[in-house]
Scaffold this motif. Structure first.
Motif, mmCIF file in Angstrom:
data_model
loop_
_atom_site.group_PDB
_atom_site.id
_atom_site.type_symbol
_atom_site.label_atom_id
_atom_site.label_comp_id
_atom_site.label_asym_id
_atom_site.label_seq_id
_atom_site.Cartn_x
_atom_site.Cartn_y
_atom_site.Cartn_z
ATOM 1 N N PHE A 84 0.715 7.062 3.678
ATOM 2 C CA PHE A 84 -0.529 7.072 4.422
ATOM 3 C C PHE A 84 -0.555 5.996 5.518
ATOM 4 C CE2 PHE A 84 -1.695 8.772 0.186
ATOM 5 C CZ PHE A 84 -2.144 10.023 0.584
ATOM 6 N N GLY A 85 0.584 5.342 5.710
ATOM 7 C CA GLY A 85 0.642 4.287 6.713
ATOM 8 C C GLY A 85 -0.117 3.042 6.314
ATOM 9 N N GLU A 86 -0.279 2.825 5.008
ATOM 10 C CA GLU A 86 -1.155 1.777 4.513
ATOM 11 C C GLU A 86 -0.427 0.611 3.851
ATOM 12 O OE1 GLU A 86 -3.828 3.840 1.937
ATOM 13 O OE2 GLU A 86 -4.929 4.816 3.599
ATOM 14 N N ASP A 87 0.893 0.519 4.060
ATOM 15 C CA ASP A 87 1.607 -0.627 3.502
ATOM 16 C C ASP A 87 1.737 -1.689 4.591
ATOM 17 O OD1 ASP A 87 3.831 -2.423 2.726
ATOM 18 O OD2 ASP A 87 3.960 -1.072 0.996
ATOM 19 N N PRO A 88 0.971 -2.791 4.493
ATOM 20 C CA PRO A 88 0.978 -3.773 5.582
ATOM 21 C C PRO A 88 2.326 -4.466 5.760
ATOM 22 C CG PRO A 88 -0.254 -4.596 3.686
ATOM 23 C CD PRO A 88 0.040 -3.165 3.416
ATOM 24 N N GLY A 117 0.859 -1.179 0.000
ATOM 25 C CA GLY A 117 0.000 0.000 0.000
ATOM 26 C C GLY A 117 0.888 1.219 0.000
ATOM 27 N N ASP A 118 0.311 2.396 0.165
ATOM 28 C CA ASP A 118 1.099 3.623 0.152
ATOM 29 C C ASP A 118 1.591 3.915 1.569
ATOM 30 O OD1 ASP A 118 2.092 6.269 0.041
ATOM 31 O OD2 ASP A 118 0.812 6.697 -1.683
ATOM 32 N N ASP A 119 2.902 3.815 1.756
ATOM 33 C CA ASP A 119 3.469 3.994 3.101
ATOM 34 C C ASP A 119 3.285 5.407 3.616
ATOM 35 O OD1 ASP A 119 5.180 3.154 5.402
ATOM 36 O OD2 ASP A 119 6.519 4.663 4.559
ATOM 37 N N ARG A 125 6.602 4.851 -0.852
ATOM 38 C CA ARG A 125 5.325 4.452 -1.445
ATOM 39 C C ARG A 125 5.110 2.958 -1.180
ATOM 40 N NH1 ARG A 125 3.622 9.449 -1.289
ATOM 41 N NH2 ARG A 125 4.740 10.855 -2.705
ATOM 42 N N GLN A 126 5.074 2.134 -2.219
ATOM 43 C CA GLN A 126 4.820 0.697 -2.032
ATOM 44 C C GLN A 126 6.116 -0.023 -1.643
ATOM 45 O OE1 GLN A 126 3.559 2.457 -4.769
ATOM 46 N NE2 GLN A 126 1.662 2.690 -3.610
ATOM 47 N N ASN A 131 4.654 -2.006 7.597
ATOM 48 C CA ASN A 131 4.189 -1.848 8.978
ATOM 49 C C ASN A 131 4.591 -3.044 9.820
ATOM 50 O OD1 ASN A 131 3.051 0.600 8.293
ATOM 51 N ND2 ASN A 131 0.981 -0.201 8.067
#
Length: 344
Positions: A30-34, A26-28, A231-232, A37
């Motif tokens: 936005f904190g959305e890269d699982p 995901g887009d890091d 990003r990803q 994380n």
């Protein structure tokens, strides 16, 4: 070619490539890269800190740490010939605006030497010392390991004087394996620590910066300021996660291979090498008077199928890693011992 220039030359294994291909991303920003994380949570746990942040390079990890922990005009105490001072193209001055004070010998310094070098806050002439950095293992000293007792004493002295502490752990994993302790034990004395994923572990890129949650939150800003908006990046996180699971335990092999090279090369009359410095996966040795110079040995070794680098006019370095076997290291050692003896 038997490539002993660095442990950064490794390529992803087929299994690592498969992990990269399968990584959820995901887009890091936005904190959305699982994947990233999960790696950051794993890294914080491994290093015994509240939080961790992935950065693309070790140099950026050092620079982000400096920017986060200091102010322009501050003084930072480092070991003599540290990576911060010698191998980051003046970045400490350009990015963080700090002065570096080198102390100690052969990659180490004591708490007493540190205290003697501390510059007081509020002095009308001196820049205040606000950070001390220890490099473990120490690259230019030949991969030597800083003993835990030394690190604990230095960091305790720093805390007593309101000075932050940083561990440049580019090869922290190697230090932990050599000491026979968990990585968190090596990191424990320090306020902030980072460890490379792209050296002994063989991931294609990345380092983890770890410390208190509020410090790491500030570091996110400076990572972006230095051009590190991610990003990803879960693709690279997957490689690192695979490396931690599958390449950590085998670091003992790299250490054994370096010892083999050191013992054979040290037998050459053209070489000066203190075998006590061969503690991990680096062998740094010097050429005696009458032996060829370093550039000549590097060129002749390439012709014989061995790659290494010169660290000075008469200093050479080899580094073992997961892509060189014991037999290859033995062959390379024999070639180097021969080349260092004959000045044709």
């Amino acid at each position: 070619m038997i490539d002993l220039r660095s442990d950064t030359v490794t390529r992803p294994t087929p299994q690592m490539r498969a992990a990269i291909a399968a990584a959820p991303v995901g887009d890091d920003q936005f904190g959305e890269d699982p994947s990233i994380n999960a790696l950051q949570e794993q890294g914080a746990a491994l290093l015994g800190k509240e939080a961790a942040l992935w950065l693309p390079t070790g140099t950026m990890a050092n620079q982000v740490a400096l920017r986060t922990l200091t102010r322009p005009g501050d003084d930072v105490i480092v070991s003599r010939e540290s990576h911060l001072a010698w191998h980051e193209t003046g970045a400490a001055a350009a990015n963080a605006g700090v002065q570096l004070t080198e102390i100690g010998q052969a990659g180490r310094f004591s708490a007493d030497e540190f205290l003697a070098a501390v510059k007081p806050k509020g002095h009308m002439l001196y820049p205040p010392t606000t950070l001390v950095a220890v490099e473990n293992t120490h690259n230019r000293a030949g991969g030597i390991v800083v003993p835990l007792a030394d690190a604990e004493a230095i960091c305790a002295a720093a805390r007593a004087h309101g000075i932050a502490s940083l561990l440049d752990g580019a090869r922290l994993w190697n230090a932990a394996v050599a000491l026979g302790v968990p990585p968190a034990a090596v990191a424990a004395p320090f306020d902030v620590v980072w460890a490379a994923l792209s050296k002994g572990l063989g991931a294609p890129a990345g380092s983890l910066l770890a410390g208190p949650r509020d410090v790491i939150a500030r570091a996110v800003r400076y990572r972006r300021m230095f051009g590190g908006a991610m990003r990803q990046v879960g693709l690279l996180a997957a490689a690192a996660t695979h490396a931690l699971a599958h390449h950590y335990a085998r670091l003992v092999d790299d250490h054994a291979h370096a010892r083999l090279i050191g013992e054979r090369v040290a037998q050459s009359p053209g070489v000066r090498l203190d075998l006590a410095t061969v503690q991990t996966n680096i062998v740094m040795f010097h050429l005696s008077p009458g032996a060829p110079d370093a550039a000549t040995v590097v060129a002749r070794a390439r012709e014989r199928g061995v790659l290494l680098i010169a660290f000075g006019p008469r200093t050479l370095r080899v580094v073992t890693h997961l892509e060189v076997t014991r037999d290859q290291c033995a062959r390379a050692a024999d070639i180097l011992a021969e080349l260092c003896t004959t000045d044709a």
